[in-house]
Design a protein around this motif. Sequence first.
Motif, short mmCIF file in Angstrom:
data_model
loop_
_atom_site.label_atom_id
_atom_site.label_comp_id
_atom_site.label_asym_id
_atom_site.label_seq_id
_atom_site.Cartn_x
_atom_site.Cartn_y
_atom_site.Cartn_z
N THR A 213 0.83 -1.21 0.00
CA THR A 213 0.00 0.00 0.00
C THR A 213 0.86 1.26 0.00
O THR A 213 0.41 2.32 -0.42
N LEU A 214 2.09 1.14 0.47
CA LEU A 214 2.99 2.30 0.54
C LEU A 214 3.81 2.48 -0.74
O LEU A 214 4.36 3.56 -0.97
N GLY A 215 3.88 1.43 -1.53
CA GLY A 215 4.59 1.52 -2.81
C GLY A 215 6.01 2.02 -2.66
O GLY A 215 6.75 1.60 -1.78
N SER A 216 6.38 2.95 -3.49
CA SER A 216 7.77 3.44 -3.54
C SER A 216 8.15 4.29 -2.34
O SER A 216 9.32 4.59 -2.15
N ARG A 217 7.19 4.65 -1.51
CA ARG A 217 7.51 5.51 -0.35
C ARG A 217 8.50 4.84 0.60
O ARG A 217 9.25 5.53 1.28
N MET A 218 8.49 3.51 0.64
CA MET A 218 9.46 2.80 1.48
C MET A 218 10.85 2.86 0.84
O MET A 218 11.86 2.88 1.54
N GLU B 87 10.62 8.18 2.19
CA GLU B 87 9.52 8.96 2.76
C GLU B 87 9.07 8.34 4.06
O GLU B 87 8.71 9.03 5.00
N VAL B 88 9.06 7.01 4.08
CA VAL B 88 8.79 6.24 5.29
C VAL B 88 10.07 5.45 5.55
O VAL B 88 10.35 4.48 4.86
N HIS B 89 10.85 5.90 6.50
CA HIS B 89 12.14 5.27 6.75
C HIS B 89 12.00 3.89 7.39
O HIS B 89 12.66 2.94 6.99
#
Length: 80
Positions: free
Chosen positions: A52-57, A61-63
């Motif tokens: 659900t977080l996709g590329s943010r991990m 963006e989400v460490h």
Amino acid sequence: MTAEQLQALITAGLPCQHCDLEGDGRHWYATIVSSAFEGKRLIQRHQQVYATLGSRMHTDEVHALSMKTFTPTEWAAKAT
């Protein structure tokens, strides 16, 4: 990223009965209750949340995201 933004991303990708987040903007701790976790192993549940977080991990963006994942039945049993 704020807790509200992260929560919105997770709940947009999973049918959540409960989603609670705490953190400092980089390191997050989540408690997630979803019927989508029924019949899934722990690693599969975490993979669903990460999806659900996709590329943010990957873009930091989400460490870090530490999770406790429950089905509605497991959550109800925990409350008693």
